[in-house]
Design a protein around this motif. Structure first.
Motif, PDB file in Angstrom:
ATOM      1  N   GLU A 148       0.838  -1.205   0.000  1.00  0.00           N
ATOM      2  CA  GLU A 148       0.000   0.000   0.000  1.00  0.00           C
ATOM      3  C   GLU A 148       0.871   1.252   0.000  1.00  0.00           C
ATOM      4  N   TYR A 172       2.749   1.553  -3.393  1.00  0.00           N
ATOM      5  CA  TYR A 172       1.869   1.999  -4.466  1.00  0.00           C
ATOM      6  C   TYR A 172       1.492   3.475  -4.280  1.00  0.00           C
ATOM      7  N   SER A 173       1.301   3.908  -3.045  1.00  0.00           N
ATOM      8  CA  SER A 173       0.959   5.325  -2.826  1.00  0.00           C
ATOM      9  C   SER A 173       2.092   6.236  -3.285  1.00  0.00           C
ATOM     10  N   ARG A 181       1.833   6.359  -7.067  1.00  0.00           N
ATOM     11  CA  ARG A 181       0.701   7.223  -7.442  1.00  0.00           C
ATOM     12  C   ARG A 181       1.084   8.698  -7.352  1.00  0.00           C
ATOM     13  N   ARG A 182       1.810   9.045  -6.288  1.00  0.00           N
ATOM     14  CA  ARG A 182       2.202  10.445  -6.097  1.00  0.00           C
ATOM     15  C   ARG A 182       3.097  10.921  -7.232  1.00  0.00           C
ATOM     16  N   ASP A 200      -6.158   2.658  -9.926  1.00  0.00           N
ATOM     17  CA  ASP A 200      -6.139   2.865  -8.471  1.00  0.00           C
ATOM     18  C   ASP A 200      -7.210   2.010  -7.788  1.00  0.00           C
ATOM     19  N   ALA A 255      -6.473  -1.088  -5.246  1.00  0.00           N
ATOM     20  CA  ALA A 255      -7.070  -1.065  -3.903  1.00  0.00           C
ATOM     21  C   ALA A 255      -7.853  -2.354  -3.639  1.00  0.00           C
TER      22      ALA A 255
END
Length: 161
Positions: free
Chosen positions: A8, A11-12, A15-16, A88, A92
């Protein structure tokens, strides 16, 4: 705590950095976004990022969750953002569903080749693949005369403590 907390977080971070690239791509004219160059895989910036979204949706969504085969052909940043919203959501769902991230399982590709995979690999492979193609996209943009400005940094982690 989630069994996939490390994934998590990783991946965050991806994404950023992707958000910064999409913001930059949004400053380019669509003709630049879609201009093909024969020396680059997938040919254009929009095609490269469509492929990145497809890769996540294939490995995480189709192989990992049993979803449909993806087919992204975005021609605008708005379409890319929509595709990555789907990515996304799919990631998730997978992070919630994947309960044995390191247990190997056998998988047979549509062409018949066999591989041993893990749920962790299904998440990490598209992330590393995204960074591979991000390098190609940044090089293509430079060749097209629209280099990335360097800020924000497109690396996964910015320097500092």
């Amino acid at each position: 705590m989630s069994v996939n907390r490390d994934l998590e977080v990783f991946y965050s971070l991806a994404r950023r950095t992707r958000a910064g690239v999409l913001d930059w791509l949004d400053t380019l004219p669509e003709e630049v976004l879609n201009r093909k160059h024969p020396d680059f895989a997938f040919g254009s910036l929009s095609a490269i990022y469509s492929h990145v979204a497809d890769t996540y949706l294939w490995w995480v969504g189709s192989v990992g969750l049993g979803g449909p085969d993806p087919e992204i052909h975005a021609k605008s940043v708005a379409e890319l953002r929509t595709a990555f919203d789907e990515v996304d959501s799919t990631v998730a769902k997978a992070l919630d569903a994947f309960n044995a991230p390191d247990n190997p399982f056998d998988w047979t590709s549509p062409s018949g080749s066999r591989s041993t995979l893990t749920q962790r690999w299904l998440i990490l492979h598209p992330i590393t693949h995204e960074f591979h193609h991000k390098g190609q996209a940044l090089a293509l943009a430079r060749v097209l005369g629209n280099p990335h400005p360097g800020k924000p940094d497109t690396d996964l982690l910015e320097p500092g403590p």
